[in-house]
Design an enzyme around this catalytic site. Structure first.
Site, PDB file in Angstrom:
ATOM      1  N   GLU A 167      44.807   9.630  10.638  1.00 43.66           N
ATOM      2  CA  GLU A 167      45.518  10.919  10.595  1.00 43.66           C
ATOM      3  C   GLU A 167      44.622  12.103  10.264  1.00 43.66           C
ATOM      4  O   GLU A 167      44.768  12.755   9.227  1.00 43.66           O
ATOM      5  CB  GLU A 167      46.672  10.845   9.595  1.00 43.66           C
ATOM      6  N   GLU A 369      51.527   2.899  11.867  1.00 44.61           N
ATOM      7  CA  GLU A 369      52.333   3.127  10.661  1.00 44.61           C
ATOM      8  C   GLU A 369      53.733   3.536  11.068  1.00 44.61           C
ATOM      9  O   GLU A 369      53.909   4.385  11.948  1.00 44.61           O
ATOM     10  CB  GLU A 369      51.774   4.270   9.786  1.00 44.61           C
TER      11      GLU A 369
HETATM   12  C1  BGC Z   1      49.510   8.194   5.672  1.00 40.42           C
HETATM   13  C2  BGC Z   1      49.712   7.275   4.502  1.00 40.42           C
HETATM   14  C3  BGC Z   1      50.945   7.708   3.732  1.00 40.42           C
HETATM   15  C4  BGC Z   1      52.140   7.597   4.644  1.00 40.42           C
HETATM   16  C5  BGC Z   1      53.452   7.997   3.991  1.00 40.42           C
HETATM   17  C6  BGC Z   1      50.766   8.615   6.376  1.00 40.42           C
HETATM   18  O1  BGC Z   1      50.737   9.984   6.591  1.00 40.42           O
HETATM   19  O2  BGC Z   1      48.575   7.657   6.565  1.00 40.42           O
HETATM   20  O3  BGC Z   1      48.566   7.298   3.716  1.00 40.42           O
HETATM   21  O4  BGC Z   1      51.138   6.966   2.574  1.00 40.42           O
HETATM   22  O5  BGC Z   1      51.965   8.450   5.744  1.00 40.42           O
HETATM   23  O6  BGC Z   1      53.396   9.320   3.586  1.00 40.42           O
END
Ligand code: BGC
Length: 466
Positions: A167, A369
């Site tokens: 990111e 993610e």
């Molecule tokens: C990030 C993580 C973060 C997750 C939830 C993403 O933007 O890569 O490090 O914990 O979102 O906020």
């Protein structure tokens, strides 16, 4: 509520973490200081003053955490290397004990039949590099290339899948444009060089990793649909500019070898002082072909033109300062996570469609993610009934499955996160894990969502390749 979802054979289920959010042990074994150690220690930066120094102590409890992953049945585990653990000042002297930790972790994963998917950088820049300019300086991209070579040469015999940076957009916006994250520079639009030098670091790392024998290389970019606040021209333009700055400034250079607009390219030229020829040469490096493209998806963003009467307080994670050409506007009529983020599973399908339409050469995608913060803890019987997380994951996986049926080439999905962890400026107040952590005892308790995900994975075709 068992899930009836079926994904194609070979589809990879996983979970994600990052070093700074789970490892703790910030003083152990010669680890150098990172920008997040310093930032988190400043009063007022992290909610309740939560300290990541011990964190959830994955550094010492990794074997227990790998056992949780093994029982979950995931094919892949995404984690990140801590640059300051391996090169305490970012370049030069290697800390052997840092490499040893990742050797132990990777070997434990492989023994458990889990494919390690490391990210080289998830926001924990060695402080010494920040003091020399950080991501606002080209030299940091060069230092990153050497770090990538080191990791490639050390691990490519056992690690096949690699992600370069996590990111870059969020790191640029929150850490450099705003001051919500380390290094807290608050430069607003003058933060654009941090975008360019991270992108350059990505491209250089792809070259170096490939030279070291890495087989599959990608990046983890955050992407989300940007919804205009209305059909008014001013709102449409604001939403367009915002989408350019967040989604496409990080997708286009990698996947098309260009910046999304002349304004952004011009801004980078002006702010970095580089020549157009140098920019063109950098973009050739940045657009090195990839084997996989990682998409992190959480929620859409609704954007309009800045207006005095627009109230975005209390809903959005970050208020966009006045003076920038856009304002965030709440999305109405949706459920929210405990973090206040809107729950819009169809947004995952929408962004996958936008990516497909925008990039004819799009490599296979992994959702690197997706997940949600819900604060449920153990009941009197010790069980964590996080039904809202199950509903969230189920709905997003359904949206994903529908979009794959419509043509999206997605080969894996990773939940953020396997375990509750340090949620940056929110400290430990936001819990994203499938596994609950008692912050006093550090005892791990799988939540109902963990068992739900385990059953979903187990119900898939046994023909799946690992
Ligand atoms: C990030 C993580 C973060 C997750 C939830 C993403 O933007 O890569 O490090 O914990 O979102 O906020």
């Amino acid at each position: 509520m068992p899930s009836s979802l079926v994904f194609p054979p070979g589809f990879r289920f996983g979970t994600s973490t990052s070093a700074f959010q789970i490892e703790g042990a910030t003083d152990a074994d010669g680890r150098g200081v990172s920008i997040w150690d310093v930032f988190a220690a400043e009063p007022g930066r992290v909610l309740r003053g939560d300290s990541p120094a011990v964190g959830i102590d994955h550094y010492h409890r990794y074997a227990e955490d790998v056992a949780l992953l093994a029982q979950l049945g995931v094919q892949d585990y995404r984690f990140s290397f801590a640059w300051p653990r391996i090169l305490p000042t970012g370049r030069g002297t290697v800390e052997r004990r840092g490499l040893d930790f990742y050797d132990r972790l990777i070997d434990a994963l492989l023994t458990a039949g889990i494919n390690p998917v490391p990210t080289l950088y998830h926001w924990d820049l060695p402080l010494a590099l920040q003091e020399a300019g950080g991501w606002m300086a080209r030299e940091t991209a060069e230092a990153f290339a050497d770090y990538a070579s080191l990791l490639g040469e050390h691990f490519a015999d056992r690690v096949t899948d690699w992600l370069t940076l996590n990111e870059m957009s969020v790191h640029t916006l929150y850490g450099h444009g705003l001051s919500e994250h380390a290094p807290g520079l608050g430069l607003e639009l003058a933060a654009l060089p941090a975008a360019h030098y991270q992108l350059l670091a990505h491209g250089l790392a792809v070259q170096r990793l490939r030279a070291a024998g890495a087989q599959r290389i990608g990046v983890a970019n955050q992407h989300f649909p940007v919804i205009p606040a209305s059909d008014d021209d001013a709102d449409l333009i604001a939403a367009h500019v915002f989408a350019d700055l967040t989604n496409w400034t990080f997708g286009d250079p990698i996947l098309r070898g260009v910046y999304p607009s002349d304004e952004i390219a011009g801004g980078i030229l002006q702010l970095t002082g580089m020549s157009p020829e140098q920019l063109a040469a950098d973009l050739r490096v940045i657009s090195e072909p990839l084997d996989i493209y990682g998409v992190n998806y959480y929620e859409p963003t609704r954007i309009g033109a800045p207006q005095a009467d627009r109230d975005s307080s209390g809903v959005l994670e970050v208020d966009i300062p006045e003076g920038l050409p856009f304002a965030a506007v709440p999305i109405e009529g949706v459920e929210r996570t405990d973090f206040g983020w809107s729950i819009v599973p169809s947004g995952l399908g929408d962004i996958l469609r936008q990516l497909r339409e925008r990039y004819p050469e799009l490599p296979p995608i992994i959702i690197t993610e997706n997940g949600a913060s819900f604060s449920d803890g153990p009941g009197a019987d010790g069980r964590v009934r996080d039904q809202r997380r199950i509903r969230f994951l189920d709905a997003h996986l359904r949206a994903l499955s529908d979009e794959m049926a419509a043509g999206a080439n997605v080969v894996g999905y990773y939940v953020w996160s396997i375990i509750d962890n340090f949620e940056w400026a929110a400290g430990f107040s936001e819990r994203f894990g499938l596994v609950h952590v008692d912050l006093d005892t550090l005892v791990r308790t799988p939540k109902d969502s963990y068992y739900w995900y385990r059953d979903l994975i187990a119900a898939q075709s046994p023909a799946r390749s690992v």
